[in-house]
Design an enzyme around this catalytic site. Structure first.
Site, PDB file in Angstrom:
ATOM      1  N   GLU A 165      35.450  69.490 -25.670  1.00  0.00           N
ATOM      2  CA  GLU A 165      34.107  69.302 -25.077  1.00  0.00           C
ATOM      3  C   GLU A 165      33.180  68.746 -26.157  1.00  0.00           C
ATOM      4  OE1 GLU A 165      32.805  72.920 -23.187  1.00  0.00           O
ATOM      5  OE2 GLU A 165      34.562  72.946 -21.863  1.00  0.00           O
ATOM      6  N   PRO A 166      32.023  68.201 -25.735  1.00  0.00           N
ATOM      7  CA  PRO A 166      31.133  67.585 -26.728  1.00  0.00           C
ATOM      8  C   PRO A 166      30.803  68.517 -27.906  1.00  0.00           C
ATOM      9  CG  PRO A 166      30.368  67.084 -24.511  1.00  0.00           C
ATOM     10  CD  PRO A 166      31.535  68.022 -24.353  1.00  0.00           C
ATOM     11  N   SER A 173      37.332  71.245 -32.594  1.00  0.00           N
ATOM     12  CA  SER A 173      38.240  72.135 -33.334  1.00  0.00           C
ATOM     13  C   SER A 173      38.122  73.564 -32.795  1.00  0.00           C
ATOM     14  CB  SER A 173      37.869  72.128 -34.823  1.00  0.00           C
ATOM     15  OG  SER A 173      37.947  70.822 -35.330  1.00  0.00           O
ATOM     16  N   THR A 216      41.789  61.187 -23.130  1.00  0.00           N
ATOM     17  CA  THR A 216      42.653  60.016 -22.968  1.00  0.00           C
ATOM     18  C   THR A 216      42.984  59.878 -21.473  1.00  0.00           C
ATOM     19  OG1 THR A 216      43.515  60.427 -25.173  1.00  0.00           O
ATOM     20  CG2 THR A 216      44.822  58.967 -23.761  1.00  0.00           C
ATOM     21  N   ILE A 253      48.141  45.160 -50.053  1.00  0.00           N
ATOM     22  CA  ILE A 253      49.206  44.196 -50.357  1.00  0.00           C
ATOM     23  C   ILE A 253      48.893  42.833 -49.719  1.00  0.00           C
ATOM     24  CG2 ILE A 253      51.667  43.673 -49.896  1.00  0.00           C
ATOM     25  CD1 ILE A 253      52.207  46.708 -50.433  1.00  0.00           C
ATOM     26  N   GLU A 273      44.522  65.841 -31.473  1.00  0.00           N
ATOM     27  CA  GLU A 273      45.371  67.041 -31.320  1.00  0.00           C
ATOM     28  C   GLU A 273      45.245  67.970 -32.524  1.00  0.00           C
ATOM     29  OE1 GLU A 273      49.106  66.847 -29.342  1.00  0.00           O
ATOM     30  OE2 GLU A 273      48.566  65.016 -28.279  1.00  0.00           O
ATOM     31  N   SER A 325      43.381  67.245 -39.604  1.00  0.00           N
ATOM     32  CA  SER A 325      44.225  67.691 -40.729  1.00  0.00           C
ATOM     33  C   SER A 325      43.787  69.077 -41.211  1.00  0.00           C
ATOM     34  CB  SER A 325      44.131  66.698 -41.891  1.00  0.00           C
ATOM     35  OG  SER A 325      44.777  65.495 -41.532  1.00  0.00           O
ATOM     36  N   GLU A 326      42.459  69.305 -41.204  1.00  0.00           N
ATOM     37  CA  GLU A 326      41.958  70.609 -41.663  1.00  0.00           C
ATOM     38  C   GLU A 326      42.457  71.721 -40.725  1.00  0.00           C
ATOM     39  OE1 GLU A 326      40.117  67.848 -41.299  1.00  0.00           O
ATOM     40  OE2 GLU A 326      39.621  67.396 -43.371  1.00  0.00           O
TER      41      GLU A 326
HETATM   42  C1  LIG Z   1      40.984  58.693 -29.474  1.00  0.00           C
HETATM   43  C2  LIG Z   1      40.905  60.157 -29.171  1.00  0.00           C
HETATM   44  C3  LIG Z   1      41.674  60.671 -28.127  1.00  0.00           C
HETATM   45  C4  LIG Z   1      41.576  62.034 -27.801  1.00  0.00           C
HETATM   46  N1  LIG Z   1      42.250  62.511 -26.711  1.00  0.00           N
HETATM   47  C5  LIG Z   1      42.027  63.786 -26.299  1.00  0.00           C
HETATM   48  C6  LIG Z   1      42.570  64.263 -25.059  1.00  0.00           C
HETATM   49  O1  LIG Z   1      43.286  63.539 -24.354  1.00  0.00           O
HETATM   50  N2  LIG Z   1      42.276  65.530 -24.672  1.00  0.00           N
HETATM   51  C7  LIG Z   1      41.495  66.369 -25.416  1.00  0.00           C
HETATM   52  O2  LIG Z   1      41.272  67.502 -24.993  1.00  0.00           O
HETATM   53  N3  LIG Z   1      40.959  65.948 -26.594  1.00  0.00           N
HETATM   54  C8  LIG Z   1      41.197  64.685 -27.046  1.00  0.00           C
HETATM   55  N4  LIG Z   1      40.629  64.241 -28.236  1.00  0.00           N
HETATM   56  C9  LIG Z   1      39.766  65.136 -28.993  1.00  0.00           C
HETATM   57  C10 LIG Z   1      40.328  65.555 -30.355  1.00  0.00           C
HETATM   58  O3  LIG Z   1      41.378  66.461 -30.179  1.00  0.00           O
HETATM   59  C11 LIG Z   1      39.152  66.124 -31.161  1.00  0.00           C
HETATM   60  O4  LIG Z   1      38.338  65.016 -31.514  1.00  0.00           O
HETATM   61  C12 LIG Z   1      39.594  66.868 -32.396  1.00  0.00           C
HETATM   62  O5  LIG Z   1      40.232  68.063 -32.041  1.00  0.00           O
HETATM   63  C13 LIG Z   1      38.402  67.192 -33.338  1.00  0.00           C
HETATM   64  O6  LIG Z   1      37.339  67.744 -32.652  1.00  0.00           O
HETATM   65  P1  LIG Z   1      35.852  67.145 -32.874  1.00  0.00           P
HETATM   66  O7  LIG Z   1      35.958  65.686 -32.696  1.00  0.00           O
HETATM   67  O8  LIG Z   1      34.907  67.884 -32.019  1.00  0.00           O
HETATM   68  O9  LIG Z   1      35.541  67.437 -34.405  1.00  0.00           O
HETATM   69  P2  LIG Z   1      34.903  68.783 -35.012  1.00  0.00           P
HETATM   70  O10 LIG Z   1      35.653  69.952 -34.508  1.00  0.00           O
HETATM   71  O11 LIG Z   1      33.440  68.758 -34.819  1.00  0.00           O
HETATM   72  O12 LIG Z   1      35.229  68.605 -36.560  1.00  0.00           O
HETATM   73  C14 LIG Z   1      34.404  67.868 -37.455  1.00  0.00           C
HETATM   74  C15 LIG Z   1      34.969  68.054 -38.874  1.00  0.00           C
HETATM   75  O13 LIG Z   1      34.893  69.450 -39.241  1.00  0.00           O
HETATM   76  C16 LIG Z   1      36.172  69.907 -39.631  1.00  0.00           C
HETATM   77  N5  LIG Z   1      36.328  71.318 -39.235  1.00  0.00           N
HETATM   78  C17 LIG Z   1      36.060  71.903 -38.038  1.00  0.00           C
HETATM   79  N6  LIG Z   1      36.369  73.206 -38.081  1.00  0.00           N
HETATM   80  C18 LIG Z   1      36.869  73.446 -39.313  1.00  0.00           C
HETATM   81  C19 LIG Z   1      37.386  74.609 -39.976  1.00  0.00           C
HETATM   82  N7  LIG Z   1      37.473  75.794 -39.352  1.00  0.00           N
HETATM   83  N8  LIG Z   1      37.803  74.488 -41.253  1.00  0.00           N
HETATM   84  C20 LIG Z   1      37.720  73.303 -41.910  1.00  0.00           C
HETATM   85  N9  LIG Z   1      37.267  72.163 -41.327  1.00  0.00           N
HETATM   86  C21 LIG Z   1      36.837  72.244 -40.058  1.00  0.00           C
HETATM   87  C22 LIG Z   1      37.155  69.005 -38.880  1.00  0.00           C
HETATM   88  O14 LIG Z   1      38.430  69.035 -39.488  1.00  0.00           O
HETATM   89  C23 LIG Z   1      36.447  67.675 -38.984  1.00  0.00           C
HETATM   90  O15 LIG Z   1      36.702  67.110 -40.234  1.00  0.00           O
HETATM   91  C24 LIG Z   1      40.747  62.887 -28.578  1.00  0.00           C
HETATM   92  C25 LIG Z   1      40.006  62.360 -29.663  1.00  0.00           C
HETATM   93  C26 LIG Z   1      40.061  61.009 -29.939  1.00  0.00           C
HETATM   94  C27 LIG Z   1      39.204  60.481 -31.060  1.00  0.00           C
END
Ligand SMILES: Cc1cc2nc3c(=O)[nH]c(=O)nc-3n(C[C@H](O)[C@H](O)[C@H](O)COP(=O)(O)OP(=O)(O)OC[C@H]3O[C@@H](n4cnc5c(N)ncnc54)[C@H](O)[C@@H]3O)c2cc1C
Length: 379
Positions: free
Chosen positions: A127-128, A132, A158, A337, A363, A366-367
């Site tokens: 969700e917006p 994570s 997606t 390269i 999905e 990395s964190e």
């Molecule tokens: C092209 C694309 C396709 C996608 N497809 C789908 C889909 O089909 N279905 C679906 O449900 N989602 C989908 N996603 C969503 C994707 O899974 C999320 O973008 C991802 O999980 C990260 O969530 P966020 O973007 O809200 O980042 P945030 O959670 O806001 O994270 C921002 C930063 O904070 C870091 N962070 C957050 N919490 C912690 C912690 N506890 N410790 C250390 N670092 C932390 C993160 O690693 C990141 O660097 C898609 C995303 C993209 C870009």
């Protein structure tokens, strides 16, 4: 673990390469520029059995295991990461969730359509304000007799617009309760269910990413997958398998970038020699090849364990973490390269570079993979 490539893997790799040369390569630049999601390519992939790779044949799928699945996604992504990402999301997330947690009636209803690509699948967890921290989601379903009324929004989904069916995980209990969420399967056209804004992305531009909007969307209780309150736990299990597919996607992009850089390094002359004859370039290629090999071993290890029904929570996170970071490093070196030409759209390196970055985010970032792995090793 069996390291030898099987006959099925060879057959799938040949088939995908052939398919890619005919149906993807000629158009992929255009799709990337215009952000077109090429639905017709997925229909054709369905005819080849690649949209239901893990679905048993009794439900119209190919009945393969994770090893063949990894090969298919990696080979496809070696050509175009966008197509690999969409294939992974369709197979692992939407279809995978119904396959793992649907009842017999739901499986009979949805799996044949998804496996043949008559229908494209979407999966909504993010969700917006909760990516994570997905367990903190605010999209809510309230019971009204035999129906549940859903309000809220999912984003970054997606196939949010082109998907014919979506599995969505929404809150049905208290915030903060991991058993307070439920998975619903919802068909396109259900009143109150619509797609919102389409994202304009850095890479993976031919893979459609949109919002899903729920406004008093009434869904019958028969559309619940598994039991009420199980949705988040189901989603985490779906992601354990899904992360293997993102590792495969990463592997494919890295291999594609490497292939392109290797060939270019042998064609491009500077100081009257191919640039591959300079140790500075040859060592880059050595590092890239070694890292790809290591990522491949982790990915196929997770796939092999999954095939054997073992818990892959840690191993799929390790494969996804390592392969995605390798993909970014390899694509970065590929651009280097290619020199100035690597920075232009006349050569493939820049697209691999843009596409690879998604692998360290989708999905679970990395964190978040490190969180999963550290929890497992600290147990
Ligand atoms: C092209 C694309 C396709 C996608 N497809 C789908 C889909 O089909 N279905 C679906 O449900 N989602 C989908 N996603 C969503 C994707 O899974 C999320 O973008 C991802 O999980 C990260 O969530 P966020 O973007 O809200 O980042 P945030 O959670 O806001 O994270 C921002 C930063 O904070 C870091 N962070 C957050 N919490 C912690 C912690 N506890 N410790 C250390 N670092 C932390 C993160 O690693 C990141 O660097 C898609 C995303 C993209 C870009």
């Amino acid at each position: 673990m069996e390291l030898k490539t099987t006959e099925n893997q060879r057959m799938i790799a040949d088939m995908v390469r052939d398919f890619g040369a005919k149906h993807i390569k000629p158009k992929m630049r255009e799709w990337d520029e215009s952000q077109e999601f090429p639905v017709e390519v997925f229909k054709k992939l369905g005819e080849l059995g690649l949209m239901g790779v893990l679905v048993p044949t009794e439900y119209g799928g190919s009945g393969f295991g994770y090893t063949e699945y990894v090969t298919a996604i990696a080979e496809l992504s070696r050509i175009d990461g966008s197509i690999g990402l969409s294939m992974a999301a369709h197979n692992s997330l939407c279809t995978g969730h119904i396959l793992q947690f649907g009842n017999e009636e739901q499986k009979r209803k949805y799996l044949p359509k998804l496996a043949s690509a008559e229908w494209i699948g979407a999966w909504g967890l993010t969700e917006p304000n909760t990516g994570s921290d997905a367990g903190n989601m605010r999209t809510v379903a309230v019971q009204d007799g035999d129906y549940w009324v859903i309000n809220g929004a999912k984003n970054f989904i997606t196939h949010g617009k082109s998907g014919n069916v979506a599995v969505v995980i929404v809150r049905t209990g208290e915030v903060g309760d991991s058993r307070g969420m439920t998975a619903f399967v919802i068909e396109k056209g259900t009143p109150g269910f619509s797609a919102g804004r389409k994202e304009d992305k850095l890479g993976m531009r031919a893979s459609e990413t949109t919002e899903l909007i729920f406004q008093d969307c009434r869904v019958h209780k028969d559309q619940i997958l598994g039991t009420i309150g199980e949705g988040f736990i189901q989603a985490m299990k779906v992601l354990d398998g899904g992360r293997i597919s993102i590792a495969a996607l990463s592997l494919g992009i890295a291999q594609g970038a490497f292939d392109a850089a290797l060939a270019y390094s042998q064609e491009r002359n500077q100081f009257n020699k191919p640039i591959s004859s300079f140790q500075g370039i040859a060592f880059k290629l050595a590092d890239m090849a070694t890292e790809i090999e290591a990522a491949s071993l982790l990915t196929y290890q997770a796939a092999d364990m999954k095939n054997r029904g073992l818990n892959v929570n840690k191993e799929s996170a390790m494969a996804k973490l390592f392969a995605s970071e390798v993909s970014v490093r390899v694509a970065n070196e590929a651009v280097q390269i290619f020199g100035g030409y690597g920075f232009t759209k006349d050569y493939p390196a820049e697209k691999y570079y843009r596409d690879a970055k998604l692998c360290t985010i989708g999905e679970g970032t990395s964190e978040i993979q490190k969180l999963v792995i550290s929890r497992a090793v600290l147990k």
